[in-house]
Write a protein that holds these residues in place. Structure first.
Motif, PDB file in Angstrom:
ATOM      1  N   LEU A 156       8.206 -40.529  18.794  1.00  0.00           N
ATOM      2  CA  LEU A 156       7.425 -39.427  18.234  1.00  0.00           C
ATOM      3  C   LEU A 156       6.019 -39.895  17.855  1.00  0.00           C
ATOM      4  O   LEU A 156       5.031 -39.187  18.072  1.00  0.00           O
ATOM      5  N   PHE A 157       5.954 -41.097  17.300  1.00  0.00           N
ATOM      6  CA  PHE A 157       4.670 -41.671  16.898  1.00  0.00           C
ATOM      7  C   PHE A 157       3.736 -41.816  18.098  1.00  0.00           C
ATOM      8  O   PHE A 157       2.528 -41.575  17.991  1.00  0.00           O
ATOM      9  N   TRP A 159       3.607 -39.931  20.710  1.00  0.00           N
ATOM     10  CA  TRP A 159       3.070 -38.597  21.029  1.00  0.00           C
ATOM     11  C   TRP A 159       1.950 -38.226  20.050  1.00  0.00           C
ATOM     12  O   TRP A 159       0.931 -37.667  20.452  1.00  0.00           O
ATOM     13  N   VAL A 160       2.153 -38.525  18.774  1.00  0.00           N
ATOM     14  CA  VAL A 160       1.146 -38.218  17.754  1.00  0.00           C
ATOM     15  C   VAL A 160      -0.147 -38.989  18.039  1.00  0.00           C
ATOM     16  O   VAL A 160      -1.251 -38.426  17.987  1.00  0.00           O
ATOM     17  N   VAL A 161      -0.010 -40.269  18.366  1.00  0.00           N
ATOM     18  CA  VAL A 161      -1.172 -41.107  18.676  1.00  0.00           C
ATOM     19  C   VAL A 161      -1.902 -40.578  19.898  1.00  0.00           C
ATOM     20  O   VAL A 161      -3.143 -40.536  19.935  1.00  0.00           O
ATOM     21  N   PHE A 162      -1.149 -40.160  20.908  1.00  0.00           N
ATOM     22  CA  PHE A 162      -1.752 -39.621  22.130  1.00  0.00           C
ATOM     23  C   PHE A 162      -2.547 -38.349  21.827  1.00  0.00           C
ATOM     24  O   PHE A 162      -3.694 -38.202  22.273  1.00  0.00           O
ATOM     25  N   ILE A 163      -1.974 -37.440  21.056  1.00  0.00           N
ATOM     26  CA  ILE A 163      -2.626 -36.165  20.733  1.00  0.00           C
ATOM     27  C   ILE A 163      -3.882 -36.389  19.895  1.00  0.00           C
ATOM     28  O   ILE A 163      -4.946 -35.828  20.162  1.00  0.00           O
ATOM     29  N   ILE A 164      -3.763 -37.237  18.861  1.00  0.00           N
ATOM     30  CA  ILE A 164      -4.930 -37.541  18.023  1.00  0.00           C
ATOM     31  C   ILE A 164      -6.010 -38.230  18.856  1.00  0.00           C
ATOM     32  O   ILE A 164      -7.204 -37.970  18.692  1.00  0.00           O
TER      33      ILE A 164
END
Length: 215
Positions: A156-157, A159-164
């Motif tokens: 999940l982390f 995905w968060v890093v990719f989006i940010i």
């Protein structure tokens, strides 16, 4: 005492963590040594331009940081299955980031001339762009390497890093807008540093996983 592969992975992981934290400290300190420089409004690259009083120091620092990431990319293969396709891709992406955003930025200064750009500036941007793209793709590869089943929170982390990363990169890219007084354009330094913070946090988490992993 002989350095084993296990120890080498741990040492490189620790060096990466220290380097990521140190880079922010160095950027802040050297930025304060540049009269009129704004951490929020000016790009990091401008610290290395020929007109900068800290140009020589920051260039050497970027070459050092880039070298650290190149070694980090090589050693990540020793922490995971080197024969795994995604390990090889992840390793290549980190190496490209180190070569582009680190060593490339240190060797080619972001110098401007009246009415145009210098060749070093163009090369600086091209190499930096390659490094940024590699950094953006990395979380998509790492989530395949460390899967949802093996480490759900890291999955999940990623995905968060990719989006940010995408959001901050787009915000930083708005600096090319002709409207220099636009809030998003004005604070280009902020977006660039948020992108870097997001990426370095990811590198630190990967380093911790590598450090704790049995090789």
């Amino acid at each position: 005492m002989r350095i084993t592969q296990f120890n080498l992975v741990k040492v490189v992981a620790m060096i990466c963590i220290i380097s990521c934290i140190s880079d922010f400290i160095v950027l802040f300190l050297l930025g304060n040594c540049y009269p009129g420089y704004s951490q929020l409004k000016n790009t990091i690259s401008s610290l290395g331009a020929s007109v900068s009083p800290v140009s020589y120091v920051i260039s050497l620092w970027w070459i050092f940081i880039g070298t650290v990431f190149v070694f980090f990319g090589i050693i990540i293969g020793k922490a995971f299955d080197i024969n795994h396709k995604n390990v090889k891709i992840a390793s290549l992406l980190i190496i490209l980031y180190g070569l582009g955003e680190g060593i490339g930025s240190g060797l080619f200064k972001a110098d401007r001339i009246e009415g145009g750009l210098t060749k070093p500036f163009i090369i600086h941007n091209i190499l930096g762009g390659i490094g940024v793209i590699a950094a953006l793709i990395l979380p998509l590869i790492m989530r395949k390497l460390i899967t949802k089943k093996t480490m759900f929170h890291f999955y999940l982390f990623s995905w968060v890093v990719f989006i940010i990363g995408i959001i901050t990169m787009l915000l930083f890219a708005i600096r090319f807008s002709p409207n220099e007084h636009n809030f998003l354009v004005l604070y280009k330094g902020l977006w660039q540093r948020l992108f870097l913070l997001n990426l370095y946090t990811y590198f630190i988490v990967i380093s911790i996983i590598m450090y704790n992993k049995e090789v």
